[in-house]
Enzyme design. Structure first.
Site, PDB file in Angstrom:
ATOM      1  N   ARG A  36      25.260  45.719  20.860  1.00 38.64           N
ATOM      2  CA  ARG A  36      25.171  44.836  22.026  1.00 38.64           C
ATOM      3  C   ARG A  36      26.257  43.764  22.065  1.00 38.64           C
ATOM      4  O   ARG A  36      26.458  43.117  23.084  1.00 38.64           O
ATOM      5  CB  ARG A  36      23.803  44.164  22.065  1.00 38.64           C
ATOM      6  CG  ARG A  36      23.573  43.142  20.971  1.00 38.64           C
ATOM      7  CD  ARG A  36      22.222  42.488  21.096  1.00 38.64           C
ATOM      8  NE  ARG A  36      22.022  41.464  20.072  1.00 38.64           N
ATOM      9  CZ  ARG A  36      20.922  40.741  19.934  1.00 38.64           C
ATOM     10  NH1 ARG A  36      19.920  40.952  20.767  1.00 38.64           N
ATOM     11  NH2 ARG A  36      20.822  39.852  18.982  1.00 38.64           N
ATOM     12  N   HIS A 443      43.975  41.832 -22.807  1.00 38.21           N
ATOM     13  CA  HIS A 443      44.361  40.434 -23.045  1.00 38.21           C
ATOM     14  C   HIS A 443      45.761  40.195 -22.485  1.00 38.21           C
ATOM     15  O   HIS A 443      46.626  41.050 -22.606  1.00 38.21           O
ATOM     16  CB  HIS A 443      44.358  40.157 -24.548  1.00 38.21           C
ATOM     17  CG  HIS A 443      44.894  38.802 -24.909  1.00 38.21           C
ATOM     18  ND1 HIS A 443      44.131  37.660 -24.812  1.00 38.21           N
ATOM     19  CD2 HIS A 443      46.121  38.403 -25.340  1.00 38.21           C
ATOM     20  CE1 HIS A 443      44.857  36.632 -25.192  1.00 38.21           C
ATOM     21  NE2 HIS A 443      46.071  37.053 -25.516  1.00 38.21           N
TER      22      HIS A 443
END
Length: 464
Positions: A36, A443
């Site tokens: 809508r 790392h």
């Protein structure tokens, strides 16, 4: 009027509805979508995406203000709120167009208008030039929700805003009151506070971010106060009075009732399901406090009628809606599938610092009878966090001490809304602490803190 036939009709095109329709089409079902307002729904047009665009702008502004911390020079730093909003709206428009393309690509027919269910197999759509009549064996209701408005705080778009008004601010607030400290309230508080608004948050419960683990809520509160926010917990706004350029709010706390002045109020006190004028009463679909009642498979109790997303039970999150849409599509197609488990759905709040979580909090795990082991790791112990200039944060993990099952993970700090996915996958794979501890994390990364938090739960933490 000629009736158009489909296998599935989806009412609503948000992240639940359009995903459900596309998955139906992929499975060979003839699908239609009824919308809508805007393809993409609230999330894409007025929620998840445009708010993140605004928050990114405020994040960059924050970093620019601290340029010297990074060895950079930036003078007379300011911002253009109108351009921030324009960027946000352009991004929303771009993605809405993307949804249009995806539906077309998958041959999903779109009907723009208000849909109402006439029977378990028929939907009428009021369109611009009349009415369309659609038929299908299956109907998926994905109409979403809207902001809840408190009668004592009526939004006018001028001084009192809902999230829609806050996404297109008519001006920059100078003195801002945010009512409600869930994800929506906290994100707008963070955005406007970063840009310089004097910000006060009112939360009716005993802590902000009440769905989060208590330690995360406490950490967030400390950071927000450090940023200059005023936080009133166990407090309520009893009434507001509009005056010229001012809103006088009567705020009740456990200690006293006081009147405070603001130029802007944002009401962020939850949502209401969009259930009106759908024909639910005629069908006999059960509704509880504006949300459709379903079973774990999103079935409404009326054969062939399903409901997904924010119009049903919480958590009210876009990714949960999308997953439900896929599940229902596969159920309709006769495939073997699995129901969505609410405790496996992550929540993410894009304030500064970010908050993310999945599974049970420590308190919830104990309430359910688990004996727990809890691990914690602070950002200050992580090299990447320090290099980024983001040393404030923590990661908390909760395990079943008997089985090693990861019961929950809770984070606050830089980029935790991305990090949380690692724990989500771990829970989905039924990972225990052993697999997590034996995993090699790269790392230097923020993800190493996830590893360290697990190690801490079993007295093996290295960097604290």
């Amino acid at each position: 009027m000629t009736e158009k036939s489909f296998d599935v009709i989806v009412i609503g095109s948000g992240p639940g509805g359009y995903v459900a329709a596309i998955r139906c089409a992929q499975l060979g079902l003839k699908a239609a979508v009824v919308e809508r307002e805007h393809l993409g729904g609230i999330c894409l047009n007025w929620g998840c995406i445009p708010t993140k665009a605004l928050l990114r702008s405020s994040e960059v502004f924050h970093l620019m203000q601290h340029a010297s911390d990074f060895g950079l020079k930036a003078d007379k730093i300011t911002y253009d709120l109108d351009k921030m909003v324009k960027r946000s709206r352009n991004i929303a428009g771009q993605l809405s167009g993307g949804v249009t393309h995806l539906l077309k690509k998958n041959k999903v027919q779109v009907f723009l208008g208000h849909g109402a269910i006439r029977s378990p197999t028929s939907v009428s759509v009021k369109i611009e030039n009349g009415e369309e009549s659609l038929a299908a064996k299956n109907i998926i209701i994905a109409t979403g929700a809207r902001a809840r408005e408190l009668p004592q705080i009526p939004a006018d778009g001028k001084s009192i805003w809902t999230y829609k008004h806050a996404l297109q601010p008519v001006r920059m607030p100078k003195k801002l009151l945010v009512v409600g400290s869930g994800a929506i309230g906290i994100e707008f508080a963070s955005f406007f506070n970063t840009l310089g608004a004097e910000t006060t948050i009112v939360e009716v419960l005993d802590r902000i971010l009440p769905v989060e683990d208590e330690e995360i809520s406490a950490f967030a509160r400390k950071q927000f106060v450090k940023q200059g926010m005023t936080i009133l917990e166990k407090a309520s706004v009893e009434k507001v009075e509009l005056k010229k350029n001012t809103v006088v709010a009567q705020i009740k706390t456990a200690e006293k009732t006081q009147e405070l002045e603001f130029d802007t109020v944002i009401s962020a006190v939850g949502i209401v399901g969009n259930i009106e004028n759908l024909g639910l009463e005629t069908l006999g679909v059960k509704v509880d406090r504006s949300h459709i009642v379903t079973d774990e498979w999103c079935r409404t109790g009326v054969d062939g009628v399903f409901a997904i997303g924010d119009v049903v039970a919480p958590p009210w999150l876009a990714h949960k809606a999308s997953h439900e849409g896929v599940m229902v599509a596969e159920l309709i197609a006769g495939l073997s599938t699995h129901p969505v488990k609410p405790e496996s759905i992550a929540g993410c709040t894009y304030c500064y610092p970010q908050v993310a979580s999945v599974g049970y909090t420590e308190a919830q795990a104990k309430e359910r009878g688990y004996q727990v082991r809890v691990g914690r790791f602070s950002f200050i112990g992580n090299g990447k966090a320090i290099a980024l200039g983001e040393p404030e944060g923590m990661i908390k993990t909760v395990f079943d001490s008997k089985t090693g099952e990861l019961l929950g993970a809770h984070m606050i700090g830089a980029e935790v809304t991305e990090l949380i996915q690692g724990y989500i996958v771990g829970r989905q794979l039924e990972t225990t602490e052993q697999e997590l501890m034996q995993t090699v994390f790269p790392h230097p990364t923020l993800s190493e803190m996830m590893h360290e938090s697990v190690l801490d739960a079993y007295d093996r933490v290295i960097h604290l």
